[in-house]
Enzyme design. Structure first.
Site, PDB file in Angstrom:
ATOM      1  N   CYS A 116     -12.587 -28.709   7.112  1.00 40.84           N
ATOM      2  CA  CYS A 116     -11.330 -28.055   6.729  1.00 40.84           C
ATOM      3  C   CYS A 116     -10.195 -29.074   6.703  1.00 40.84           C
ATOM      4  CB  CYS A 116     -11.015 -26.947   7.715  1.00 40.84           C
ATOM      5  SG  CYS A 116      -9.487 -26.067   7.341  1.00 40.84           S
ATOM      6  N   GLY A 169       0.887   3.886   2.136  1.00 44.61           N
ATOM      7  CA  GLY A 169       1.112   4.565   3.412  1.00 44.61           C
ATOM      8  C   GLY A 169       0.028   5.574   3.722  1.00 44.61           C
ATOM      9  N   GLY A 170      -0.793   5.892   2.721  1.00 45.62           N
ATOM     10  CA  GLY A 170      -1.833   6.902   2.928  1.00 45.62           C
ATOM     11  C   GLY A 170      -2.805   6.525   4.033  1.00 45.62           C
ATOM     12  N   GLY A 196     -10.957   3.777   0.959  1.00 47.44           N
ATOM     13  CA  GLY A 196     -11.771   4.562   1.876  1.00 47.44           C
ATOM     14  C   GLY A 196     -13.026   3.872   2.347  1.00 47.44           C
ATOM     15  N   ASP A 256      -7.777  -7.699   0.876  1.00 45.15           N
ATOM     16  CA  ASP A 256      -6.836  -7.914   1.971  1.00 45.15           C
ATOM     17  C   ASP A 256      -7.548  -7.568   3.263  1.00 45.15           C
ATOM     18  OD1 ASP A 256      -6.594  -4.852   1.484  1.00 45.15           O
ATOM     19  OD2 ASP A 256      -5.573  -5.190   3.391  1.00 45.15           O
ATOM     20  N   CYS A 264      -6.891 -28.129   6.762  1.00 44.58           N
ATOM     21  CA  CYS A 264      -5.635 -27.484   7.159  1.00 44.58           C
ATOM     22  C   CYS A 264      -4.939 -28.282   8.251  1.00 44.58           C
ATOM     23  CB  CYS A 264      -5.879 -26.041   7.600  1.00 44.58           C
ATOM     24  SG  CYS A 264      -6.410 -25.858   9.316  1.00 44.58           S
ATOM     25  N   CYS A 299      -6.696 -28.235  11.681  1.00 42.37           N
ATOM     26  CA  CYS A 299      -7.915 -29.036  11.786  1.00 42.37           C
ATOM     27  C   CYS A 299      -7.631 -30.532  11.716  1.00 42.37           C
ATOM     28  CB  CYS A 299      -8.914 -28.631  10.705  1.00 42.37           C
ATOM     29  SG  CYS A 299      -9.584 -26.991  11.001  1.00 42.37           S
ATOM     30  N   HIS A 307      -5.360 -21.668  10.458  1.00 37.72           N
ATOM     31  CA  HIS A 307      -6.652 -22.174   9.986  1.00 37.72           C
ATOM     32  C   HIS A 307      -7.444 -21.067   9.288  1.00 37.72           C
ATOM     33  CE1 HIS A 307     -10.714 -23.639   9.778  1.00 37.72           C
ATOM     34  NE2 HIS A 307     -11.070 -22.518  10.370  1.00 37.72           N
ATOM     35  N   ASP A 319       0.868  -1.181   0.000  1.00 37.14           N
ATOM     36  CA  ASP A 319       0.000   0.000   0.000  1.00 37.14           C
ATOM     37  C   ASP A 319       0.905   1.231   0.000  1.00 37.14           C
ATOM     38  OD1 ASP A 319       0.962   0.222   2.535  1.00 37.14           O
ATOM     39  OD2 ASP A 319      -0.968  -0.054   3.534  1.00 37.14           O
TER      40      ASP A 319
HETATM   41 ZN   LIG Z   1      -8.688 -25.667   9.428  1.00 41.81          ZN
END
Ligand SMILES: [Zn+2]
Length: 717
Positions: free
Chosen positions: A305, A96-97, A217, A267, A307, A310, A336, A94
């Site tokens: 999930c 910095g604003g 914004g 993001d 991951c 999990c 996760h 980004d």
């Molecule tokens: Zn997970």
């Protein structure tokens, strides 16, 4: 020609949701995509390996923070952020604003630049469009952002307009400063929450040769509806052939709504920020590990999930780590959450590409937001919201209706029968015992039809005190189990309170004494056989939820269910009942249970609990039961379920009807079928119907061996 070479692959029908791809200096990026935030060149509490494994394609880094520490000079010396943090994929910085205007501290604004005091050493720092781009070039990001002036979305129109116009002038200066750098640069549309300004800003900014466009914004004080409207106004004006980025947004639901409105990139700090507090985003909505209800839950935080967190750790362990503020708890939950965000983006992309976006969008809207209001200060939660909240837990919700009309919103007029609660699985939409009064169905279909009481009364010599074993597959809200228990208690005319006293008297948790107590209890109760009731359940949320509402789940006005949840066991010595709970997947836990005489097979249907209805699952059961006389009762009478039972080796008989259902199904092990069972086995008529059916195959059948097993089944000879 742009530096990213964005290709639009598909736009969903009836929506602006789009799938695309572009190429940065480091990798190809598939959109829609989520960019984890690595403020200080690190995603908070995460190893880069875990972020890579989540599938993140772009990392966001904050120019403002990196300018202050470690400083632009270091990046120039060491050759940029990719080498510095050993990150092989894309980085977006980004300008910095946003930080200048959102962080506390003194600052001033001129046409030329913003000036602010460093929070590190209090020196004055000037940030101009040119110096921001210079910093981002030194950092070496793949995608840079123009310096913009951010104002709260609630400022006056005139203030918003001035900030927007300055942003436009700074955008031109940023483009000039970028020069011939190979790094891409995005313009930012501003205008607070004023539609006319957003339109004006989108028109001006898209006139400039940026490689992509951002909506800035937002996520600074406006409501979700306002944000969504603003997003839609802007995306309509953005060119189709450039990526679109909604800055700083948001929750999983926000992402879904923005993708629907045509945004490609996101993001947000929420996945790691909320993980620090103990909050997980899951396929059943948010789960908050600060809730004591999670103290002893053995399953993963999100059963859907894949991951590392999990597949490795239980909710109980994560709850504990959060409770003692162990940093690893934050790390595991953050990993996760990032994985969940990335997986959600991949699923959205897949649904856009295969033409099923709208139905996916519809199915996820409320789900992603479930329990979103948990943890907010109580003053923001209305009475109605709180009530709605207490009607949901995990993937389940309570539906209240009359005893014969489950979808009626309430039965306060009393004309349609008493108000009865049912449990709905919000993922599949399926309601347990949707048609009849659940308590009535439990009594008729399972307790009466299995002749449970008669079997217990049969104190045959030689049988001795060997308990009758009943498997209750799919504890749910404990409707079937409590129907069995209450029918036996009625037989004994023993009050539940007395049973607690009896338990205390024999220190029920002590195995030997408990056995003696059970035997004595059985003796004093007219020589009835004791009962061992084994309930199987992998997700206890439905019972926990039902216990909150005893008014609608009358069978739970009894000490047994709570005790079962606490100890995995409840004993009623005087009535000779031992109730056990086996937590986890029935396909695994069944091997730990004593072999049954009766099985109440009452899980959610194959739509929700598919693993329990497969040919393989029934074959495993048939094998377990091969040396015993076992009767299995289930509400389903579908051709494929009956075919699965037959192919697995059960004999299959018609079960009694219930409500509008003409029939149900009884499976008999060969030994049970050889005895005087008195059931009406399916005959030639069913076989002929099965041969004509287009649902012949058992669920999960892979080869064709099942066909011969049914055709040649001894029950049709
Ligand atoms: Zn997970």
């Amino acid at each position: 020609m742009t530096r990213l070479d964005f290709k639009l692959e598909a736009t969903a029908a009836g929506s602006r949701a789009r799938a695309g791809r572009f190429r940065t200096l480091h990798n190809e990026v598939l959109t829609p995509t989520f960019m984890p935030v690595g403020t200080h060149a690190s995603v908070r509490a995460q190893r880069r390996e875990d972020v890579l494994e989540s599938g993140a394609q772009v990392l966001l880094a904050n120019t403002y923070h990196l300018m202050l520490r470690p400083g632009v000079a270091l990046f120039e010396k060491l050759g940029g952020i990719h080498r510095f943090m050993n990150w092989p994929r894309s980085v977006l910085t980004d300008s910095g604003g946003f930080q200048i205007f959102s962080l506390p501290g003194s600052r001033s604004m001129t046409e030329e630049c913003a000036e602010f005091k460093s929070y590190v050493d209090q020196t004055t720092i000037r940030l101009s469009p040119e110096s921001s781009i210079a910093a981002q070039r030194a950092i070496g990001s793949d995608i840079m952002m123009v310096l913009d002036q951010c104002v709260p979305s609630t400022v006056d129109h005139s203030v918003a307009k001035q900030a927007m116009e300055l942003t436009h002038r700074w955008a031109l200066r940023s483009l000039a400063a970028r020069g011939d750098s190979a790094q891409a640069l995005f313009g930012i549309v501003q205008g607070a929450s004023y539609a006319d300004l957003r339109v004006q800003s989108a028109r001006v900014i898209t006139e400039m040769p940026f490689d992509g466009f951002a909506i800035g914004g937002l996520a600074v004080g406006e409501g979700a509806g306002e944000r969504e409207d603003c997003t839609a106004i802007v995306t309509e004006l953005l060119p189709e052939d450039r990526p679109r980025y909604l800055m700083g947004v948001g929750t999983t639901r926000d992402l879904l709504e923005a993708v629907h409105r045509g945004v490609d990139m996101f993001d947000c700090i929420l996945p790691t920020a909320l993980a620090k507090q103990g909050v997980a985003f899951t396929s059943m909505g948010r789960r908050d590990l600060r809730r004591a209800a999670y103290r002893d839950i053995e399953g993963p935080i999100d059963p859907e999930c894949s991951c590392h967190t999990c597949t490795t750790y239980s909710i109980a362990y994560l709850y504990h780590l959060n409770r003692v503020q162990e940093p690893q708890g934050w790390q595991l939950l953050g990993a996760h959450n990032i994985h969940f965000y990335m997986e959600l983006m991949r699923r959205m992309r897949a649904h856009i590409l295969d033409g099923s976006w709208l139905s996916f969008y519809g199915s996820q809207r409320d789900l992603l937001d479930a329990r979103d209001s948990y943890g907010k200060p109580p003053r923001h939660v209305t009475k109605a919201q709180r009530r709605a909240l207490s009607l949901r837990l995990g993937r389940y919700e309570v539906v209240v209706g009359s005893s014969n009309a489950p979808d009626a919103p309430n039965a306060s007029d009393g004309s349609a029968g008493a108000a009865v609660g049912r449990i709905r699985d919000t993922v599949s939409g399926e309601i347990m015992h949707s048609v009849n009064d659940p308590a009535e169905e439990a009594r008729s279909l399972y307790v009466e039809q299995s002749r449970l009481l008669e079997r217990l009364r049969r104190a045959e010599p030689g049988v001795g005190a060997r308990p009758l074993v009943v498997w209750d597959v799919g504890l749910g809200a404990a409707t079937n189990a409590m129907a069995a228990i209450q029918c036996i208690e009625a037989e004994h005319a023993v009050e539940a309170e007395q049973s607690i006293e009896a338990d205390h008297a024999v220190e029920a948790r002590h195995e030997v004494q408990a056995r003696h107590a059970l035997a004595r209890g059985a003796e004093s109760a007219g020589r009835m056989r004791p009962l061992t009731l084994v309930s199987f359940e992998n997700d206890l949320d439905s019972l926990i939820l039902a216990l909150r509402h005893p008014a609608w789940f009358r069978h739970l006005r009894h000490p047994a269910p709570r005790r079962l949840l606490e100890d995995n066991r409840w004993l009623h010595a005087a009535a000779g009942i031992e109730w056990q709970l086996l937590r986890g997947d029935f396909n695994q836990t069944k091997f730990r249970a004593p072999l049954p005489d009766l099985v109440f097979f009452d899980p959610f249907s194959f739509k929700t609990d598919s693993g329990l209805w497969t040919l393989a699952a029934f074959r495993e059961m048939a094998k377990l039961f091969s040396l015993n006389a076992v009767e299995l009762y289930t509400y389903s009478y579908s051709t494929s379920v009956r075919a699965a039972l037959l192919a697995a080796g059960f004999y299959v008989a018609k079960g009694r009807g219930t409500g509008p259902k003409a029939e149900t199904t009884i499976g008999l092990s060969p030994l049970a079928a050889a005895g005087p069972h008195g059931r009406e086995l399916l005959g030639e008529e069913w076989l002929a119907k099965w041969r004509r059916s287009d649902a012949q195959a058992p669920l999960g059948a892979d080869d064709d061996s099942w066909r011969g097993a049914i055709e040649r089944h001894p029950q049709f000879r």
